[in-house]
Design an enzyme around this catalytic site. Structure first.
Site, mmCIF file in Angstrom:
data_model
loop_
_atom_site.group_PDB
_atom_site.id
_atom_site.type_symbol
_atom_site.label_atom_id
_atom_site.label_comp_id
_atom_site.label_asym_id
_atom_site.label_seq_id
_atom_site.Cartn_x
_atom_site.Cartn_y
_atom_site.Cartn_z
ATOM 1 N N HIS A 178 -38.832 -31.412 15.848
ATOM 2 C CA HIS A 178 -38.064 -32.208 14.438
ATOM 3 C C HIS A 178 -39.318 -32.297 13.542
ATOM 4 C CE1 HIS A 178 -35.754 -35.730 13.041
ATOM 5 N NE2 HIS A 178 -37.016 -35.775 12.393
ATOM 6 N N ASP A 302 -26.668 -30.882 15.211
ATOM 7 C CA ASP A 302 -27.463 -32.161 15.581
ATOM 8 C C ASP A 302 -26.425 -33.312 15.866
ATOM 9 O OD1 ASP A 302 -29.361 -33.795 15.754
ATOM 10 O OD2 ASP A 302 -30.097 -33.928 13.867
ATOM 11 N N HIS A 306 -23.461 -42.409 16.799
ATOM 12 C CA HIS A 306 -23.893 -43.944 17.133
ATOM 13 C C HIS A 306 -22.543 -44.663 16.912
ATOM 14 C CE1 HIS A 306 -28.279 -43.234 17.002
ATOM 15 N NE2 HIS A 306 -28.045 -42.233 16.072
HETATM 16 O O1 DOR Z 1 -30.578 -38.491 12.583
HETATM 17 C C1 DOR Z 1 -30.820 -38.110 13.846
HETATM 18 N N1 DOR Z 1 -30.471 -38.587 14.843
HETATM 19 N N2 DOR Z 1 -31.904 -37.038 13.683
HETATM 20 C C2 DOR Z 1 -32.621 -36.932 15.012
HETATM 21 O O2 DOR Z 1 -33.331 -36.023 15.121
HETATM 22 C C3 DOR Z 1 -32.173 -37.657 16.225
HETATM 23 C C4 DOR Z 1 -30.647 -38.029 16.011
HETATM 24 C C5 DOR Z 1 -30.328 -39.110 17.148
HETATM 25 O O3 DOR Z 1 -30.529 -38.826 18.504
HETATM 26 O O4 DOR Z 1 -29.849 -40.032 17.010
#
Ligand code: DOR
Length: 446
Positions: A178, A302, A306
């Protein structure tokens, strides 16, 4: 002796990175046994796939499935159902779970969890810390080493030069990272402290932060002659330096950096808050061009779920990341209709290339002897992306409300049909992906 099951898929149009052909495909148990078998070939099951296209299953090389430890957001069971629905037959998952995957022991534990609950094939990266180089040296059963050169969700971070030099010098597994420069991000965050408009996220995690860190990582890779894969490229500037790969560097772009830009904050707010941040419409165009030019080889998601409740906290307390794994292939099929790319390119970017970057054995192609990981797509079938219909545990999508033309309709994992027209066979389990790192990665294979 176990009886093997033969499946004949007839009349589909089979898609490879190099073209399409109307041929039958014979599966023998978990492998592709024959392409275009003799006309009277007998099978236990014959599938008439007239009017449909058969693609290799998608290999998504960057997902966050949150197990163990963050399972209120996502877990392997929900995420792998989402994969099956989306035509993703193999995923490679990131180490920022809780606990983080930073030892061989934790890696083995994660593999054991997936063996119990994943409907599709799985692999897990081992995460770097400033102090775990001995673990990284002895790690097996993994696509490679993940370094957070800039911090994101979780507390994994390696940004001291000495520690980075040590990892690139002493390890042999492929490395991925990253890339956002921590010092730049912290400086910008101080400058914009107190601003609660999420659009400021792109000013904090700005173009310079991405460019500085990607340059730094590529410099390490060249000096140590170490294979390196840049994750989620978000700027046209990075795409430019990737043109000079000298057979060592590969790169990935994510759907959100192709489809969204800073204008999206106005309508989608924190749903499109992610790291690296969204950039401009000009960056979208340059990233598409870099794919076309072969300077970026892989498209991934990716997938980083959440809950909507977490996402609705005021910025900057809202977390970064969005789910995408069940819509990625369909989003690209829709682009094929729009004339942005061809179906062959979709197979190259989402199946063939990631399998080659990570030395995956038996994945990414429809060829004799390869694993029977397949997805049948109906290019004419329209569907709507709706939050409440998402399989991901967080149950939302940044593409909520979009209508797409082109849908995955049936998915096979190691010869077993795990998804068919909206229904899952939960008795199917995926397998641990295997890697042959002596192959040397993307540039050493064809
Ligand atoms: O936006 C992101 N969320 N970028 C990342 O590299 C990690 C990821 C996460 O794990 O929530």
């Amino acid at each position: 002796m176990k009886k093997t099951m033969k499946t004949l898929i007839q009349n589909a149009r089979v898609v490879t990175p190099h073209g399409m052909a109307d041929v039958s495909v014979l599966l023998d148990d978990e492998r592709i046994a024959e392409i275009d078998p003799a006309i009277h070939t007998r099978a236990d099951q014959t599938i008439d796939a007239a009017g449909l296209h058969l693609l290799p299953g998608v290999v998504d090389d960057q997902v966050h499935f949150r197990e163990p430890g963050l399972t209120h957001k996502e877990d392997l069971q929900h995420a792998s159902r989402a994969c099956a629905k989306g035509g993703v037959t193999t995923f490679l998952e990131m180490p920022n779970t809780n606990p983080a995957t930073i030892t061989a022991q934790r890696l083995a534990e994660k593999l054991a969890l997936a063996a119990k609950s994943s409907l599709v094939n799985y692999g897990f990266y081992i995460g770097a810390t400033p102090h775990n180089v001995e673990e990284l040296k002895k790690a097996r059963r993994t696509p490679g080493i993940k370094i957070f050169i800039g911090s994101s969700t979780g507390d994994l971070l390696v940004d001291e030069q000495e520690a980075l030099e040590r990892i690139f010098a002493q390890t042999t597994l492929p490395i991925t990272a990253h890339c956002e420069d921590e010092a730049t991000v912290r400086r910008n965050a101080e400058k914009y402290a107190g601003v609660s408009d999420v659009a400021v996220h792109s000013k904090i995690r700005d173009h310079a932060a991405a460019l500085i860190a990607t340059r730094r990582a590529i410099d390490l890779a060249f000096r140590h002659q170490h294979r390196f894969h840049v994750l989620h490229v978000s700027t046209g500037g990075e795409a430019e330096i990737l043109a000079d790969h000298r057979d060592l560097i590969t790169a990935e772009v994510c759907l959100h950096h192709l489809f969204f830009n800073i204008d999206a904050y106005a309508t989608l707010g924190t749903r499109v808050q992610m790291n690296p941040s969204l950039k401009t419409a000009a960056d979208n165009a340059r990233l598409w061009q870099a794919l076309q030019d072969g300077h970026i080889q892989v498209i991934a998601t990716d997938h980083a779920p959440h809950t909507l409740e977490e996402k609705s906290r005021p910025y900057p307390r809202s977390p970064s990341g969005l789910p995408a794994v069940e819509n990625s292939l369909a989003l690209l099929l829709n682009e094929v209709h729009l004339g942005r790319c061809t179906l062959e390119q979709v197979v190259r970017w989402m199946c063939d290339a990631p399998a080659r970057v990570w030395d995956l054995i038996g994945k990414g192609r429809i060829e004799k002897g390869y694993d029977a990981d397949l997805v049948l797509v109906d290019l004419e079938k329209e569907h709507h992306i709706l939050d409440e219909q998402q399989e991901t545990k967080c149950r939302w999508s940044p593409w909520n409300g979009r209508t797409l033309k082109g849908s995955p309709v049936r998915t096979w994992v190691m010869g077993n049909e795990v998804f068919r027209n909206g229904r899952f066979d939960e008795s199917i389990k995926g397998r641990e992906a295997t890697f042959d790192h002596t192959r040397g990665g993307y540039w050493k294979t064809q």
